[in-house]
Design a protein around this motif. Structure first.
Motif, mmCIF file in Angstrom:
data_model
loop_
_atom_site.group_PDB
_atom_site.id
_atom_site.type_symbol
_atom_site.label_atom_id
_atom_site.label_comp_id
_atom_site.label_asym_id
_atom_site.label_seq_id
_atom_site.Cartn_x
_atom_site.Cartn_y
_atom_site.Cartn_z
ATOM 1 N N THR A 117 18.207 23.610 57.820
ATOM 2 C CA THR A 117 19.325 23.035 57.067
ATOM 3 C C THR A 117 19.417 21.533 57.299
ATOM 4 O O THR A 117 19.613 20.756 56.355
ATOM 5 C CB THR A 117 20.648 23.726 57.462
ATOM 6 O OG1 THR A 117 20.530 25.121 57.190
ATOM 7 C CG2 THR A 117 21.818 23.148 56.689
ATOM 8 N N TYR A 118 19.252 21.111 58.544
ATOM 9 C CA TYR A 118 19.277 19.676 58.848
ATOM 10 C C TYR A 118 18.143 18.953 58.122
ATOM 11 O O TYR A 118 18.359 17.907 57.504
ATOM 12 C CB TYR A 118 19.170 19.434 60.354
ATOM 13 C CG TYR A 118 18.757 18.030 60.681
ATOM 14 C CD1 TYR A 118 19.640 16.961 60.475
ATOM 15 C CD2 TYR A 118 17.480 17.731 61.148
ATOM 16 C CE1 TYR A 118 19.253 15.656 60.740
ATOM 17 C CE2 TYR A 118 17.098 16.442 61.419
ATOM 18 C CZ TYR A 118 17.985 15.397 61.206
ATOM 19 O OH TYR A 118 17.595 14.109 61.455
ATOM 20 N N ILE A 119 16.939 19.498 58.205
ATOM 21 C CA ILE A 119 15.787 18.836 57.576
ATOM 22 C C ILE A 119 16.004 18.682 56.075
ATOM 23 O O ILE A 119 15.780 17.615 55.517
ATOM 24 C CB ILE A 119 14.485 19.620 57.873
ATOM 25 C CG1 ILE A 119 14.135 19.517 59.364
ATOM 26 C CG2 ILE A 119 13.325 19.106 57.026
ATOM 27 C CD1 ILE A 119 13.057 20.482 59.823
ATOM 28 N N LEU A 120 16.481 19.728 55.424
ATOM 29 C CA LEU A 120 16.686 19.659 53.982
ATOM 30 C C LEU A 120 17.862 18.757 53.610
ATOM 31 O O LEU A 120 17.929 18.252 52.493
ATOM 32 C CB LEU A 120 16.881 21.054 53.388
ATOM 33 C CG LEU A 120 15.653 21.969 53.498
ATOM 34 C CD1 LEU A 120 15.917 23.302 52.813
ATOM 35 C CD2 LEU A 120 14.420 21.305 52.927
ATOM 36 N N SER A 121 18.761 18.528 54.542
ATOM 37 C CA SER A 121 19.896 17.636 54.269
ATOM 38 C C SER A 121 19.482 16.165 54.242
ATOM 39 O O SER A 121 20.274 15.298 53.849
ATOM 40 C CB SER A 121 20.990 17.825 55.316
ATOM 41 O OG SER A 121 20.628 17.242 56.552
ATOM 42 N N LEU A 122 18.265 15.881 54.646
ATOM 43 C CA LEU A 122 17.784 14.493 54.719
ATOM 44 C C LEU A 122 17.380 13.927 53.361
ATOM 45 O O LEU A 122 17.122 12.726 53.248
ATOM 46 C CB LEU A 122 16.601 14.391 55.679
ATOM 47 C CG LEU A 122 16.912 14.722 57.130
ATOM 48 C CD1 LEU A 122 15.618 14.783 57.935
ATOM 49 C CD2 LEU A 122 17.867 13.708 57.728
#
Length: 124
Positions: A117-122
């Motif tokens: 989720t963090y990676i895709l939020s970038l």
């Protein structure tokens, strides 16, 4: 001479007792322009503590793709979060080249989901 060492030791202990060590500060930055505090997400903290940084960087390809490249390739949907969660846990190869990503079978599914989720939020 012993008195000097004793006074030095007492002063050193006294000074260190006033330190404000808070583990969350490692993940907090303050913008000097707006005085805004940015708190790191749980996924970002987990990535920082893991072996991910040996193969991935935020903005540059290392052994594997950068987190920004991953975010650019996969829109932030539940399906893609689930897919990347599985890839993080099971590993895989062929999507980004011939070098396989090692499996992280001991990682909890919720932790891997937070990381994905963090990676895709970038995505910008």
């Amino acid at each position: 001479m012993k008195l000097k060492y004793l006074l030095f030791g007492v002063a050193l202990i006294g000074l260190t007792s006033f330190s404000d060590d808070n583990l969350d500060i490692k993940y907090t930055t303050t913008s000097k322009i707006t005085n805004t505090v940015f708190q790191a997400s749980e996924g970002e903290k987990l990535i920082a503590k893991s072996d991910c940084i040996g193969c991935h960087k935020l903005d540059k390809k290392l052994i594997g793709p950068s987190y920004l490249e991953i975010a650019k390739k996969y829109p932030q949907t539940d399906k893609n979060v689930a897919y990347l969660t599985g890839k993080i846990i099971k590993g895989g190869s062929g999507v980004w080249g011939a070098i396989p990503m090692s499996a992280h079978a001991s990682l909890k599914k919720d932790d891997a989901k937070s990381m994905a989720t963090y990676i895709l939020s970038l995505k910008k």
